[in-house]
Design an enzyme around this catalytic site. Structure first.
Site, mmCIF file in Angstrom:
data_model
loop_
_atom_site.group_PDB
_atom_site.id
_atom_site.type_symbol
_atom_site.label_atom_id
_atom_site.label_comp_id
_atom_site.label_asym_id
_atom_site.label_seq_id
_atom_site.Cartn_x
_atom_site.Cartn_y
_atom_site.Cartn_z
ATOM 1 N N LYS A 7 0.844 -1.204 0.000
ATOM 2 C CA LYS A 7 0.000 0.000 0.000
ATOM 3 C C LYS A 7 0.879 1.254 0.000
ATOM 4 C CE LYS A 7 -0.268 -0.326 5.022
ATOM 5 N NZ LYS A 7 -0.975 -0.982 6.135
ATOM 6 N N ARG A 35 -10.051 -0.304 14.914
ATOM 7 C CA ARG A 35 -9.862 0.462 13.690
ATOM 8 C C ARG A 35 -10.797 -0.172 12.668
ATOM 9 N NH1 ARG A 35 -4.062 1.184 10.673
ATOM 10 N NH2 ARG A 35 -4.561 -0.964 10.097
ATOM 11 N N TYR A 73 18.208 29.827 7.488
ATOM 12 C CA TYR A 73 17.084 30.582 8.059
ATOM 13 C C TYR A 73 17.180 30.646 9.571
ATOM 14 C CZ TYR A 73 14.446 30.594 3.664
ATOM 15 O OH TYR A 73 14.022 30.798 2.389
ATOM 16 N N MET A 89 13.263 24.545 2.221
ATOM 17 C CA MET A 89 12.295 23.800 1.420
ATOM 18 C C MET A 89 12.991 22.815 0.464
ATOM 19 S SD MET A 89 9.329 25.283 -1.106
ATOM 20 C CE MET A 89 8.534 26.220 0.195
HETATM 21 C C1 LIG Z 1 -0.170 -1.897 6.745
HETATM 22 C C2 LIG Z 1 -0.685 -3.177 7.277
HETATM 23 C C3 LIG Z 1 0.184 -4.244 7.523
HETATM 24 C C4 LIG Z 1 1.691 -4.102 7.453
HETATM 25 O O1 LIG Z 1 2.121 -3.512 8.656
HETATM 26 P P1 LIG Z 1 3.662 -3.220 8.990
HETATM 27 O O2 LIG Z 1 3.619 -2.693 10.369
HETATM 28 O O3 LIG Z 1 4.093 -2.178 8.000
HETATM 29 O O4 LIG Z 1 4.404 -4.483 8.848
HETATM 30 C C5 LIG Z 1 -0.369 -5.446 7.899
HETATM 31 N N1 LIG Z 1 -1.702 -5.596 8.044
HETATM 32 C C6 LIG Z 1 -2.568 -4.586 7.836
HETATM 33 C C7 LIG Z 1 -4.016 -4.824 8.037
HETATM 34 C C8 LIG Z 1 -2.092 -3.334 7.465
HETATM 35 O O5 LIG Z 1 -2.951 -2.341 7.290
#
Ligand SMILES: *Cc1c(COP(=O)(O)O)cnc(C)c1O
Length: 343
Positions: free
Chosen positions: A35, A129, A243, A291
């Site tokens: 992701k 969550r 800065y 920046m």
């Molecule tokens: C992002 C995610 C992972 C991976 O987690 P890491 O801490 O990056 O290893 C695994 N399971 C779910 C549901 C996630 O959202």
């Protein structure tokens, strides 16, 4: 071709070896969270390299991310973590990816619109969550569940909640029929094989993050930001740099002005803490982060000059400690201006 003046050098071998270590440690198949564009490194290439190493299960957050991955290696299976919301049906039905259904509404939508079609399901075991509560599982009757998931809230810490979540998930797994069960992220893998179930879902550690001490020495850095010297200058004793004039030269200082800054994701919290390297020599950051620029004390490298490249010190656990940012933020915050170069 654009002439990128910033690069993110990416180590394919490190990525593949990190995945191998995680799978070996878990003792069950390891998927990969790709992701957020592979945690900022480039999901397409990460997916290709991980598939080459033997990874089969890939996780993205959204259908847009699934589509952006393009054609997958034939062995690969893709899973969309956010499931099927009211606006996702067209994309979901057209996609070869499986959704992770997270709510009773999503379950009802899938039963209605894709009857009999395989899906994954997320059960909440305490993180609050995503996922169905354990008292909502009756909604799942009639679904063909490929993988049943839950997610650990505190796996990067020694927290009593880890064992509580594992036990709750084991209890759910004992009553729910799925082909496979999955609980652990990168940190969860380090907690021990009681957390492995049938599949693990690492993300961070694939990309060089060290989620717990158990992984130190086994997980190698994957991403190396590289930037170019735009100007070399001498700052006289008593003069300031940058800065706010926050830094004053105690003695004449040879400085290299380098073309990376907070707009590239190299954030101001590195002030006074960051550094870069070239040929084994360290160049400490001086003054504030601008920046698009930083200043480095180049005293250790008299021959450094305009057009030379330096590597920002970006070992994730150390950079997190220095900056106060999480290892996740350090990876996902790097801007598009850094050209991703796998080697
Ligand atoms: C992002 C995610 C992972 C991976 O987690 P890491 O801490 O990056 O290893 C695994 N399971 C779910 C549901 C996630 O959202």
């Amino acid at each position: 071709m654009t002439n990128h003046a910033l690069r993110l050098r990416l180590d394919s071998r490190a990525l593949q070896n990190n995945w191998r270590w995680l799978q070996r440690t878990a003792g069950v198949p390891a998927g990969a969270a790709v992701k957020a564009d592979g945690y900022g490194l480039g999901a397409r290439e990460a997916t290709r390299l991980l598939a080459e190493a033997g990874c089969r299960d890939f996780f993205v957050s959204t259908w847009a991310e699934a589509e952006a991955l393009g054609p997958l290696p034939t062995s690969a299976e893709l899973v969309v973590l956010h499931g099927v919301g009211p606006d996702d049906l067209t994309a979901a039905l057209a996609s070869a990816a499986r959704p992770v259904l997270n709510t009773a509404e999503q379950v009802a939508r899938w039963k209605q619109e894709a009857p009999g079609r395989l899906c994954d399901v997320m059960v909440d075991t305490g993180m609050n969550r995503l996922g169905l509560r354990t008292d909502e599982l009756a909604h799942l009757d009639g679904l063909d569940i490929h993988t049943l998931h839950s997610h650990l809230a505190c796996a990067d810490e020694d927290n009593a909640m880890n064992a509580v979540q594992r036990d709750r998930f084991a209890a759910v797994a004992a009553t729910m029929t799925a082909r496979r069960y999955a609980l652990a992220n990168s940190a969860g893998i380090c907690l021990g094989s009681e957390y492995s179930f049938g599949l693990v879902r690492p993300g961070l550690a694939l990309y060089g993050g060290v989620p717990r001490p158990e992984a130190a020495g086994h997980i190698a850095q994957v991403a190396f930001p590289e930037a170019e010297v735009v100007q070399r200058r001498t700052i006289r004793a008593g003069e300031t740099c940058g800065y706010g004039a926050t830094w004053t030269a105690a003695a004449d200082t040879e400085a290299a002005i380098v073309n990376i800054g907070y707009a590239d994701g190299y954030l101001r919290c590195f002030a006074g803490k960051g550094s870069a390297s070239i040929g084994g020599k360290t160049l400490p950051l001086i003054g504030r982060v601008s920046m698009d620029l930083i200043a480095l004390d180049a005293g250790a490298v008299p021959e450094l000059r305009e057009g030379d490249w330096v590597t920002l010190d970006y070992d994730l656990p150390r950079a997190a400690e220095a900056s106060g940012l999480s290892q996740y933020e350090l990876l996902t915050g790097l801007s598009e201006r850094l050209e991703r170069r796998w080697s």
